[in-house]
Motif scaffolding. Structure first.
Motif, PDB file in Angstrom:
ATOM      1  N   VAL A  70       0.740  -1.123   0.080  1.00  0.00           N
ATOM      2  CA  VAL A  70       0.061  -0.083  -0.161  1.00  0.00           C
ATOM      3  C   VAL A  70       0.893   1.340  -0.020  1.00  0.00           C
ATOM      4  CG1 VAL A  70      -1.667   1.306   1.400  1.00  0.00           C
ATOM      5  CG2 VAL A  70      -1.979  -1.024   1.098  1.00  0.00           C
ATOM      6  N   LEU A  71       1.993   1.284   0.892  1.00  0.00           N
ATOM      7  CA  LEU A  71       2.730   2.536   0.631  1.00  0.00           C
ATOM      8  C   LEU A  71       3.504   2.659  -0.640  1.00  0.00           C
ATOM      9  CD1 LEU A  71       4.507   4.539   2.206  1.00  0.00           C
ATOM     10  CD2 LEU A  71       6.201   2.808   2.827  1.00  0.00           C
ATOM     11  N   HIS A  72       4.054   1.357  -1.213  1.00  0.00           N
ATOM     12  CA  HIS A  72       4.498   1.519  -2.549  1.00  0.00           C
ATOM     13  C   HIS A  72       3.313   1.958  -3.563  1.00  0.00           C
ATOM     14  CE1 HIS A  72       6.683  -2.571  -1.557  1.00  0.00           C
ATOM     15  NE2 HIS A  72       7.328  -1.346  -0.724  1.00  0.00           N
ATOM     16  N   GLU A  73       2.157   1.590  -3.679  1.00  0.00           N
ATOM     17  CA  GLU A  73       1.297   2.092  -4.534  1.00  0.00           C
ATOM     18  C   GLU A  73       1.066   3.736  -4.086  1.00  0.00           C
ATOM     19  OE1 GLU A  73      -0.291   0.696  -7.028  1.00  0.00           O
ATOM     20  OE2 GLU A  73       1.224  -0.813  -6.650  1.00  0.00           O
ATOM     21  N   LEU A  74       0.674   4.093  -3.054  1.00  0.00           N
ATOM     22  CA  LEU A  74       0.302   5.368  -2.703  1.00  0.00           C
ATOM     23  C   LEU A  74       1.562   6.415  -3.008  1.00  0.00           C
ATOM     24  CD1 LEU A  74      -1.643   5.026   0.575  1.00  0.00           C
ATOM     25  CD2 LEU A  74      -2.608   5.719  -1.520  1.00  0.00           C
ATOM     26  N   ALA A  75       2.764   5.894  -2.879  1.00  0.00           N
ATOM     27  CA  ALA A  75       3.962   6.822  -3.252  1.00  0.00           C
ATOM     28  C   ALA A  75       3.924   6.993  -4.583  1.00  0.00           C
ATOM     29  CB  ALA A  75       5.360   5.835  -2.793  1.00  0.00           C
ATOM     30  N   ARG A  76       3.187   6.259  -5.494  1.00  0.00           N
ATOM     31  CA  ARG A  76       2.993   6.741  -6.985  1.00  0.00           C
ATOM     32  C   ARG A  76       2.108   7.462  -7.117  1.00  0.00           C
ATOM     33  NH1 ARG A  76       5.436   1.219  -7.839  1.00  0.00           N
ATOM     34  NH2 ARG A  76       3.280   0.018  -7.454  1.00  0.00           N
ATOM     35  N   MET A  77       1.233   8.144  -6.211  1.00  0.00           N
ATOM     36  CA  MET A  77       0.029   8.854  -6.296  1.00  0.00           C
ATOM     37  C   MET A  77       0.064  10.218  -6.264  1.00  0.00           C
ATOM     38  SD  MET A  77      -2.094   6.481  -7.395  1.00  0.00           S
ATOM     39  CE  MET A  77      -2.751   4.686  -7.270  1.00  0.00           C
ATOM     40  N   LYS A  78       1.404  10.897  -6.382  1.00  0.00           N
ATOM     41  CA  LYS A  78       1.687  12.010  -5.987  1.00  0.00           C
ATOM     42  C   LYS A  78       0.885  12.979  -6.887  1.00  0.00           C
ATOM     43  CE  LYS A  78       6.515  11.585  -4.578  1.00  0.00           C
ATOM     44  NZ  LYS A  78       6.687  10.145  -4.605  1.00  0.00           N
ATOM     45  N   ARG A  79       0.430  12.632  -8.252  1.00  0.00           N
ATOM     46  CA  ARG A  79      -0.175  13.410  -9.185  1.00  0.00           C
ATOM     47  C   ARG A  79      -1.616  13.976  -8.403  1.00  0.00           C
ATOM     48  NH1 ARG A  79      -0.093   8.323 -10.745  1.00  0.00           N
ATOM     49  NH2 ARG A  79      -1.670   7.176 -11.665  1.00  0.00           N
ATOM     50  N   PHE A  80      -2.145  13.167  -7.830  1.00  0.00           N
ATOM     51  CA  PHE A  80      -3.464  13.198  -6.716  1.00  0.00           C
ATOM     52  C   PHE A  80      -3.193  13.953  -5.396  1.00  0.00           C
ATOM     53  CE2 PHE A  80      -4.069   9.283  -9.394  1.00  0.00           C
ATOM     54  CZ  PHE A  80      -5.256   9.939 -10.248  1.00  0.00           C
ATOM     55  N   GLY A  81      -2.070  14.248  -5.325  1.00  0.00           N
ATOM     56  CA  GLY A  81      -1.708  15.162  -3.827  1.00  0.00           C
ATOM     57  C   GLY A  81      -1.708  14.454  -2.799  1.00  0.00           C
ATOM     58  N   VAL A  82      -1.257  13.169  -3.042  1.00  0.00           N
ATOM     59  CA  VAL A  82      -0.924  12.461  -2.061  1.00  0.00           C
ATOM     60  C   VAL A  82       0.363  12.422  -1.608  1.00  0.00           C
ATOM     61  CG1 VAL A  82      -0.788   9.950  -1.142  1.00  0.00           C
ATOM     62  CG2 VAL A  82      -2.489  10.624  -2.710  1.00  0.00           C
ATOM     63  N   LYS A  83       0.652  12.512  -0.191  1.00  0.00           N
ATOM     64  CA  LYS A  83       1.808  12.523   0.530  1.00  0.00           C
ATOM     65  C   LYS A  83       2.125  11.282   1.467  1.00  0.00           C
ATOM     66  CE  LYS A  83       2.974  17.440   1.118  1.00  0.00           C
ATOM     67  NZ  LYS A  83       2.354  18.112   0.087  1.00  0.00           N
ATOM     68  N   THR A  84       3.090  10.603   1.194  1.00  0.00           N
ATOM     69  CA  THR A  84       3.640   9.629   1.810  1.00  0.00           C
ATOM     70  C   THR A  84       4.825   9.648   2.626  1.00  0.00           C
ATOM     71  OG1 THR A  84       4.620   8.645  -0.183  1.00  0.00           O
ATOM     72  CG2 THR A  84       2.551   7.701  -0.057  1.00  0.00           C
ATOM     73  N   PHE A  85       4.800   9.203   3.806  1.00  0.00           N
ATOM     74  CA  PHE A  85       5.781   9.301   4.749  1.00  0.00           C
ATOM     75  C   PHE A  85       6.407   8.026   5.171  1.00  0.00           C
ATOM     76  CE2 PHE A  85       6.992   9.790   9.235  1.00  0.00           C
ATOM     77  CZ  PHE A  85       8.496  10.281   9.147  1.00  0.00           C
ATOM     78  N   GLN A  86       7.576   7.492   4.841  1.00  0.00           N
ATOM     79  CA  GLN A  86       8.103   6.196   5.322  1.00  0.00           C
ATOM     80  C   GLN A  86       8.909   6.527   6.719  1.00  0.00           C
ATOM     81  OE1 GLN A  86      10.182   3.448   2.807  1.00  0.00           O
ATOM     82  NE2 GLN A  86      11.710   3.083   4.390  1.00  0.00           N
ATOM     83  N   ALA A  87       8.404   6.424   7.836  1.00  0.00           N
ATOM     84  CA  ALA A  87       8.667   6.465   8.977  1.00  0.00           C
ATOM     85  C   ALA A  87       9.846   5.523   9.612  1.00  0.00           C
ATOM     86  CB  ALA A  87       7.650   6.402  10.162  1.00  0.00           C
ATOM     87  N   GLU A  88      10.443   6.048  10.567  1.00  0.00           N
ATOM     88  CA  GLU A  88      11.653   5.090  11.401  1.00  0.00           C
ATOM     89  C   GLU A  88      11.193   4.051  11.799  1.00  0.00           C
ATOM     90  OE1 GLU A  88      11.290   8.622  14.321  1.00  0.00           O
ATOM     91  OE2 GLU A  88      11.062   8.249  11.999  1.00  0.00           O
ATOM     92  N   ASP A  89       9.816   4.172  12.487  1.00  0.00           N
ATOM     93  CA  ASP A  89       9.233   3.013  13.403  1.00  0.00           C
ATOM     94  C   ASP A  89       7.647   3.135  13.581  1.00  0.00           C
ATOM     95  OD1 ASP A  89       8.373   4.910  15.617  1.00  0.00           O
ATOM     96  OD2 ASP A  89      10.463   4.634  16.117  1.00  0.00           O
ATOM     97  N   GLU A  90       6.901   2.105  13.857  1.00  0.00           N
ATOM     98  CA  GLU A  90       5.630   2.254  13.887  1.00  0.00           C
ATOM     99  C   GLU A  90       4.868   3.309  14.496  1.00  0.00           C
ATOM    100  OE1 GLU A  90       3.681   0.251  12.291  1.00  0.00           O
ATOM    101  OE2 GLU A  90       4.909  -1.579  11.627  1.00  0.00           O
ATOM    102  N   ILE A  91       5.610   3.591  15.626  1.00  0.00           N
ATOM    103  CA  ILE A  91       5.020   4.692  16.647  1.00  0.00           C
ATOM    104  C   ILE A  91       5.107   6.246  15.755  1.00  0.00           C
ATOM    105  CG2 ILE A  91       5.346   5.868  18.634  1.00  0.00           C
ATOM    106  CD1 ILE A  91       6.261   3.249  19.829  1.00  0.00           C
ATOM    107  N   SER A  92       6.091   6.290  15.240  1.00  0.00           N
ATOM    108  CA  SER A  92       6.170   7.585  14.514  1.00  0.00           C
ATOM    109  C   SER A  92       5.393   7.719  13.215  1.00  0.00           C
ATOM    110  CB  SER A  92       7.784   7.689  13.814  1.00  0.00           C
ATOM    111  OG  SER A  92       8.686   7.917  14.900  1.00  0.00           O
ATOM    112  N   ALA A  93       5.130   6.509  12.701  1.00  0.00           N
ATOM    113  CA  ALA A  93       4.263   6.432  11.652  1.00  0.00           C
ATOM    114  C   ALA A  93       2.886   6.890  12.055  1.00  0.00           C
ATOM    115  CB  ALA A  93       4.289   5.054  11.082  1.00  0.00           C
TER     116      ALA A  93
END
Length: 335
Positions: free
Chosen positions: A246-269
Motif C-alpha cells: 500500500v505504501l508502494h502504491e500510494l507513493a506513486r500517487m503524487k499527481r493526486f496530491g497524496v503525501k507518503t511518509f516512510q517513518a523510522e518506526d511504527e509509533i512515528s508512523a
C-alpha cells in the motif's frame, strides 16, 4: 512470479480469477524446512468466482516440505505433481519425513505424477552458458510450462513478460523461455498425462479489465475517498509485510496530491498521521500484526483528542513476530 504469470495468462484468455499468495517471510526459515514453504494459490473459472477456494484440483509440490505443508488441502482424486529430484534424504529429513512419501503408498488417493523437474530443466539449459545455480532458478518456469499445457494456456503472455523482465540479460531471458517451453513440451509429448483441460472464457461484461491485488485496490480506494472528501491524503507508514504494498502504491500517487511518509518506526508512523489529521488532512496509517500492537498507545491518543484517524491492518498471523509475514485473520481480536 510463476503464480503471477499463470494469473496474468488466465486473465488474458478471459477467465475470472481469484488468488491467494502465501508470502515468503523476509526473515525466512531455511529452504526445504516446513516453516520456509511459500506458495501461490489461484482459482480460475468460466463463471464468476469470489474466493481463491479451499481445495485445489492440482497441487504442484517442488520439494518434500511443500508437499507436507499443503497435501491436506488436496481432495481425494486431485492431481499431485511433484519434483521428484528434490525428494532426497536431506530434504526428507528437513521436512520431518521418516520415509519417502512417494514410495510408501501414502499418496494412493491422489493422481500422482512424479516429474524430475530439476533434471529436465538442467538438460534443457545445458548449453545456455548459465551457472548451475542460475539454471536451478529456472525450474519454476518449467513447472509453469507444464501447467500451461495441462490447462491449455498460451505461452505468449509469459514469453513477452520474460523479455521485459530480463531484457538487459539476454542469456537469463532465453534460459527462462527455454525452460517454459521445455515444460510445455514435456506435457505435450510424454504419455504420463492421459488428458488435459480447457477452461473457456467467463461471461464478463465487455470492457477494459485489469489484474489487481487487494492491496493495490485498497490504495486506489484511499485516493478516491480523499478526492471525494476534498481532503489531501497523508499516509504515514513503516514498511512491514504484507502491508508494504500500500505504501508502494500510494507513493506513486503524487499527481493526486497524496503525501507518503516512510517513518523510522511504527509509533512515528501513526504519530505523523495524527499530526496530519490535526492539520486538516485525511490522516492514514497502515501496518500488520506486530505493528498494530505498537500503534495501540497512539490510537488511544487519537481517541482522547477526538482526531479522525484511519488505521489499515493487513492481517497476518497474530500480533507477535513468531510467524513473520504469513497471511491469516490472526489480528481480529486485537483490532
Amino acid at each position: 512470479l510463476a503464480g503471477t504469470q499463470f494469473t496474468n495468462t488466465s486473465a488474458v484468455v478471459g477467465n475470472d480469477i481469484a488468488t491467494f499468495p502465501d508470502i515468503p517471510a523476509e526473515i525466512r526459515a531455511p529452504q526445504g524446512s516446513l516453516p520456509g514453504v511459500s506458495g501461490f494459490q489461484i482459482s480460475f473459472s468460466s463463471h464468476h468466482i469470489y474466493t481463491p477456494g479451499d481445495a485445489p484440483d492440482v497441487l504442484v509440490a517442488m520439494n518434500p516440505a511443500a508437499l507436507k505443508t499443503n497435501i491436506a488441502d488436496l481432495p481425494r482424486g486431485g492431481i499431485l505433481v511433484v519434483n521428484e529430484d528434490e525428494f532426497t534424504e536431506t530434504n526428507l529429513k528437513k521436512a520431518a519425513y521418516t520415509a519417502n512419501p512417494l514410495d510408501d503408498g501414502g499418496l494412493q488417493r491422489y493422481r500422482l505424477f512424479r516429474v524430475p523437474i530439476t533434471t529436465l530443466t538442467a538438460r534443457a539449459l545445458k548449453d545456455s552458458g548459465l551457472t548451475a545455480v542460475q539454471i536451478d532458478r529456472c525450474k519454476n518456469m518449467f513447472a509453469l510450462g507444464l501447467m500451461y499445457w495441462l490447462y491449455s494456456r498460451p505461452l505468449e503472455t509469459s514469453l513477452h513478460w520474460i523479455d521485459e523482465k530480463f531484457g538487459k540479460n539476454a542469456g537469463v531471458a532465453e534460459a527462462n523461455k527455454m525452460a517454459l517451453k521445455a515444460g510445455h513440451a514435456f506435457g505435450e509429448t510424454t504419455e504420463m498425462f492421459a488428458t488435459h483441460y480447457h477452461v473457456p472464457k467467463a461471461k464478463l461484461k465487455p470492457g477494459l479489465y485489469r489484474n489487481i491485488t487487494g492491496n493495490e485496490a485498497t490504495a486506489l480506494g484511499f485516493v478516491t475517498a480523499a478526492q471525494l472528501a476534498g481532503r489531501q491524503l497523508f499516509y504515514g507508514s513503516y514498511p512491514i509485510t504484507p502491508a508494504s504494498d500500500v505504501l508502494h502504491e500510494l507513493a506513486r500517487m503524487k499527481r493526486f496530491g497524496v503525501k507518503t511518509f516512510q517513518a523510522e518506526d511504527e509509533i512515528s508512523a501513526i504519530g505523523s498521521a495524527i499530526g496530519a489529521s490535526f492539520g486538516g488532512a485525511l490522516g492514514l496509517t497502515g501496518t500488520s500484526g506486530p505493528g498494530l500492537a505498537l500503534k495501540s498507545e497512539a490510537i488511544g491518543l487519537a481517541v482522547m483528542v477526538e482526531l479522525p484517524l484511519v488505521v489499515m491492518d493487513v492481517q497476518r498471523a497474530g500480533p507477535s513476530t513468531g510467524m513473520p509475514t504469513k497471511t491469516e485473520q490472526g489480528d481480529l481480536l486485537q483490532a
